[in-house]
Design a protein around this motif. Structure first.
Motif, PDB file in Angstrom:
ATOM      1  N   ILE A 199      44.096  42.382  53.056  1.00 48.87           N
ATOM      2  CA  ILE A 199      43.639  42.230  51.667  1.00 48.87           C
ATOM      3  C   ILE A 199      43.011  43.546  51.233  1.00 48.87           C
ATOM      4  O   ILE A 199      42.017  43.979  51.805  1.00 48.87           O
ATOM      5  N   GLY A 200      43.594  44.170  50.233  1.00 50.05           N
ATOM      6  CA  GLY A 200      43.025  45.388  49.676  1.00 50.05           C
ATOM      7  C   GLY A 200      42.086  45.059  48.527  1.00 50.05           C
ATOM      8  O   GLY A 200      41.933  43.900  48.129  1.00 50.05           O
ATOM      9  N   LYS A 201      41.485  46.097  47.985  1.00 52.77           N
ATOM     10  CA  LYS A 201      40.516  45.918  46.901  1.00 52.77           C
ATOM     11  C   LYS A 201      41.161  45.263  45.680  1.00 52.77           C
ATOM     12  O   LYS A 201      40.609  44.320  45.103  1.00 52.77           O
ATOM     13  N   LYS A 202      42.338  45.723  45.290  1.00 50.71           N
ATOM     14  CA  LYS A 202      43.000  45.174  44.096  1.00 50.71           C
ATOM     15  C   LYS A 202      43.420  43.724  44.311  1.00 50.71           C
ATOM     16  O   LYS A 202      43.286  42.893  43.420  1.00 50.71           O
ATOM     17  N   THR A 203      43.929  43.423  45.493  1.00 52.06           N
ATOM     18  CA  THR A 203      44.324  42.042  45.779  1.00 52.06           C
ATOM     19  C   THR A 203      43.101  41.134  45.792  1.00 52.06           C
ATOM     20  O   THR A 203      43.148  40.014  45.279  1.00 52.06           O
ATOM     21  N   ALA A 204      42.002  41.612  46.352  1.00 50.81           N
ATOM     22  CA  ALA A 204      40.768  40.821  46.377  1.00 50.81           C
ATOM     23  C   ALA A 204      40.287  40.536  44.960  1.00 50.81           C
ATOM     24  O   ALA A 204      39.882  39.406  44.635  1.00 50.81           O
ATOM     25  N   GLU A 205      40.344  41.543  44.113  1.00 55.89           N
ATOM     26  CA  GLU A 205      39.934  41.341  42.714  1.00 55.89           C
ATOM     27  C   GLU A 205      40.864  40.359  42.005  1.00 55.89           C
ATOM     28  O   GLU A 205      40.417  39.523  41.219  1.00 55.89           O
TER      29      GLU A 205
ATOM     30  N   ALA B  34      34.377  40.272  45.613  1.00 58.10           N
ATOM     31  CA  ALA B  34      35.662  40.853  46.030  1.00 58.10           C
ATOM     32  C   ALA B  34      35.503  41.711  47.280  1.00 58.10           C
ATOM     33  O   ALA B  34      36.444  41.856  48.056  1.00 58.10           O
TER      34      ALA B  34
ATOM     35  N   ALA C  13      37.887  41.440  50.393  1.00 56.36           N
ATOM     36  CA  ALA C  13      38.648  42.634  50.781  1.00 56.36           C
ATOM     37  C   ALA C  13      38.424  43.023  52.238  1.00 56.36           C
ATOM     38  O   ALA C  13      39.202  43.798  52.796  1.00 56.36           O
TER      39      ALA C  13
END
Length: 191
Positions: free
Chosen positions: A116-122, A107, A111
């Motif tokens: 792309i943020g951390k939550k979206t990447a996850e 992720a 990210a």
């Protein structure tokens, strides 16, 4: 609706190209990967397509390969990922390097793509790991670990996550390489 278009390249735009198909000029938005693969103006080419329909707009996206198109469409199925972000992902990752990132559950690399943020990447990793058939990929034992360790080592040397992602995407074709070989190849790309 439209699987692919085959015609003569009429020119490149800031975010894509014009493709002359039977006298009709189709404006396609493309990733930088596709833009780099386009032939010179006036030569024929085939682009796989995706027609994105919104309330007030029809947008046509073009891809140099069917695998890039599949990746784009899979990304659109993830909540919070629209076509602009999906094109940026296609610009940052080849379909194969994206699949490898999913297998490695990387992720952090995902990210590093703008938008792309951390939550979206996850969320992307969680939702697409099985959807893109990554279970069918054969990952050499420790392969994901080699890339993860190489990424960490390069970032510890002061390179940004984006620079590291690009460098590793260019050297990852060498399967079975040791961590030292991967880092050495990545450093050559970065220099």
């Amino acid at each position: 609706m439209i699987g692919f278009l085959e015609g003569v390249l009429g020119g490149k735009t800031a975010d894509g190209c014009l493709l002359n198909v039977g006298g009709v000029g189709y404006k396609l938005t493309c990733s930088t990967t596709t833009m780099a693969a386009l032939p010179p103006d006036g030569q024929s080419c085939r682009l796989w397509t995706h027609l994105h329909v919104r309330e007030e707009l029809l947008a046509l996206y073009g891809f140099e390969s069917e695998s890039e198109q599949v990746m784009f469409e899979a990304l659109l199925g993830v909540g919070g990922v629209g076509p602009k972000v999906a094109v940026q992902m296609c610009s940052a990752f080849s379909a194969e390097s994206f699949r490898r990132a999913l297998v490695a559950q990387d992720a952090v690399s995902i990210a590093s793509v703008p938008g792309i943020g951390k939550k979206t990447a996850e969320r992307i990793v969680l939702e697409l790991k099985d959807k893109l058939g990554t279970s069918e990929l054969e990952v050499a034992s420790g392969g994901g670990d080699v890339l993860t360790k190489a990424r960490s080592a390069l970032e510890n040397l002061g390179y940004s996550p984006g620079e590291v992602r690009v460098a590793l995407s260019r050297v990852e074709e060498t399967s079975g390489a040791s961590i030292e070989e991967v880092i050495k190849s990545a450093l050559q790309v970065l220099s």
